[in-house]
Write a protein that holds these residues in place. Structure first.
Motif, PDB file in Angstrom:
ATOM      1  N   ILE A 137       0.860  -1.172   0.000  1.00 23.91           N
ATOM      2  CA  ILE A 137       0.000   0.000   0.000  1.00 23.91           C
ATOM      3  C   ILE A 137       0.903   1.231   0.000  1.00 23.91           C
ATOM      4  N   VAL A 138       0.785   2.064  -1.025  1.00 18.63           N
ATOM      5  CA  VAL A 138       1.625   3.250  -1.147  1.00 18.63           C
ATOM      6  C   VAL A 138       0.764   4.479  -0.886  1.00 18.63           C
ATOM      7  N   GLY A 222       6.202   8.893  -1.569  1.00 16.81           N
ATOM      8  CA  GLY A 222       5.411   7.719  -1.223  1.00 16.81           C
ATOM      9  C   GLY A 222       5.850   7.123   0.108  1.00 16.81           C
ATOM     10  N   TRP A 223       4.867   6.673   0.862  1.00 20.80           N
ATOM     11  CA  TRP A 223       5.124   5.959   2.110  1.00 20.80           C
ATOM     12  C   TRP A 223       4.442   4.603   1.978  1.00 20.80           C
ATOM     13  N   THR A 224       5.223   3.548   1.993  1.00 19.62           N
ATOM     14  CA  THR A 224       4.679   2.236   1.674  1.00 19.62           C
ATOM     15  C   THR A 224       4.740   1.289   2.862  1.00 19.62           C
ATOM     16  N   ALA A 225       3.726   0.443   2.937  1.00 19.31           N
ATOM     17  CA  ALA A 225       3.668  -0.642   3.921  1.00 19.31           C
ATOM     18  C   ALA A 225       3.306  -1.910   3.174  1.00 19.31           C
ATOM     19  N   SER A 226       3.900  -3.024   3.548  1.00  9.95           N
ATOM     20  CA  SER A 226       3.689  -4.274   2.829  1.00  9.95           C
ATOM     21  C   SER A 226       3.128  -5.350   3.750  1.00  9.95           C
ATOM     22  N   VAL A 283       0.185  -3.661  -5.882  1.00 13.42           N
ATOM     23  CA  VAL A 283       0.467  -2.309  -5.412  1.00 13.42           C
ATOM     24  C   VAL A 283      -0.807  -1.473  -5.487  1.00 13.42           C
ATOM     25  N   THR A 284      -1.195  -0.911  -4.367  1.00 12.86           N
ATOM     26  CA  THR A 284      -2.359  -0.029  -4.309  1.00 12.86           C
ATOM     27  C   THR A 284      -1.883   1.372  -3.939  1.00 12.86           C
ATOM     28  N   ARG A 285      -2.167   2.327  -4.803  1.00 11.52           N
ATOM     29  CA  ARG A 285      -1.765   3.708  -4.546  1.00 11.52           C
ATOM     30  C   ARG A 285      -2.942   4.452  -3.898  1.00 11.52           C
ATOM     31  N   VAL A 286      -2.673   5.073  -2.782  1.00 11.83           N
ATOM     32  CA  VAL A 286      -3.701   5.819  -2.050  1.00 11.83           C
ATOM     33  C   VAL A 286      -3.255   7.274  -1.925  1.00 11.83           C
ATOM     34  N   ARG A 287      -4.065   8.175  -2.448  1.00 13.97           N
ATOM     35  CA  ARG A 287      -3.748   9.593  -2.316  1.00 13.97           C
ATOM     36  C   ARG A 287      -4.106  10.072  -0.904  1.00 13.97           C
TER      37      ARG A 287
END
Length: 333
Positions: A137-138, A222-226, A283-287
């Motif tokens: 999740i980005v 981007g701040w990502t968590a997996s 990968v899911t991009r979240v604004r």
């Protein structure tokens, strides 16, 4: 496990890949024999039925979950069943998990039958091969950095592809509040791309006679968590072209328990590197719904305005750290 049970596994998977609205897909379907004097039936592995312009159309798939390539005998048996139930050879499709011999391929080709190879079973052919997967999740965060106001210059930056052109409805030179609100509108309306990069925005007045222009820089990070998981994959390949005829992927990820640890990603290349950690990365991009300003997440909340006013009244400077916490969750009002 019996050969019949193994066959059922493949039949169920292939049938699932063909289920779409408007088609009737049945497994292990008994069809009446149209040849011969005795009333009897033959079972087909998969029957796909539909109506085209008012005419019934039937397609039969024969599935072979065997540890060897299919020979001419397998093709002949399948062709015989099609003939008995009155379905043309050209409407028959053979599916194998190990492929076909040269002779069996030729025997299918001259009859007009399609031949497919199924990929995705485990080594023992008792179910799907299970592979590691990763869900990333980005969270995309916009920070306003440089902000410059200019007097009117004809076509300043207007033809430069590096600039995002936008209109701000203000006769006079806009205030900081107006500019920040317009940048936020451009972000939540997808005008500023969801791409990790530095984006340059040219704000023009609605009235072409107004004598101001604004150039702003918006930095998207981007701040990502997996989250780990597993996935299964079903592939049907056409033996004639080698191309994928059908593809079905099913993924399952671990339940998220507790807060996620976020990792900073400063470029699209760095994000691509993260995506290669596992065979499948979703990968899911979240604004993030608000943008970062010097005063806090914009638009400001009532609480942030009160904090800023208290600092100003005390003669102290106002910084982002005074108003907000480093937790991205605070950006959701």
């Amino acid at each position: 496990m019996t050969a019949k049970a193994k066959g059922n596994i493949l039949e169920d998977l292939v049938a699932m890949m063909h289920k779409v609205p408007g088609l009737r897909v049945e497994t292990r379907k008994k069809l009446p024999v149209v040849k011969g004097k005795v009333k009897r039936s033959r079972e087909v592995d998969i029957l796909i039925a539909s109506d085209v312009a008012g005419y019934p159309v039937q397609i039969v798939l024969g599935c072979k979950n065997e540890a060897k390539t299919l020979g001419t005998t397998d093709v002949d048996i399948f062709a015989g069943i099609l003939t008995e139930v009155g379905i043309p050879w050209q409407q028959g499709i053979l599916v194998s998990v190990k492929g076909y011999t040269r002779d069996s391929q030729d025997a299918a080709d001259w009859r007009g039958m399609r031949t497919l190879v199924f990929e995705g079973l485990s080594a023992d052919r008792l179910g799907h091969e299970i592979n590691a997967a990763l869900q990333s999740i980005v969270y995309l965060l916009v920070s306003q950095s440089n902000l410059s106001r200019f007097p009117y210059v004809p076509d300043a930056g207007g033809g430069d592809p590096r600039f995002i052109n936008a209109v701000l409805d203000s006769e006079n030179e806009p205030s900081f509040t107006q500019i920040m609100t317009r940048l936020w509108e451009l972000w939540v309306s997808d005008v500023i791309p969801a791409k990790i990069d530095e984006h340059h925005i040219l704000l023009r007045p609605k009235n072409p006679e107004a004598t101001w222009r604004v150039i702003a820089d918006a930095s998207v990070t981007g701040w990502t968590a997996s989250v780990p998981g597993t996935f299964t994959r079903s592939i049907l390949k056409d033996t004639g072209t080698g191309e994928i005829d059908r593809l079905h992927i099913s993924a399952k990820f671990d339940e998220i328990k507790g807060p996620l640890t976020l990792q900073l990603v400063t470029s699209e290349d760095a994000l691509s590197h993260l995506q290669t950690k596992e065979p499948l990365t979703v990968v899911t991009r979240v604004r993030v719904p608000r943008i970062v300003s010097n005063l806090g997440y914009w638009p400001l909340t009532a609480q942030a305005v009160q904090k800023a006013k208290a600092l100003l009244d005390a003669g102290k400077p106002v910084t982002f750290e005074d108003i907000e916490t480093p937790n991205i969750a605070d950006a959701w009002p």
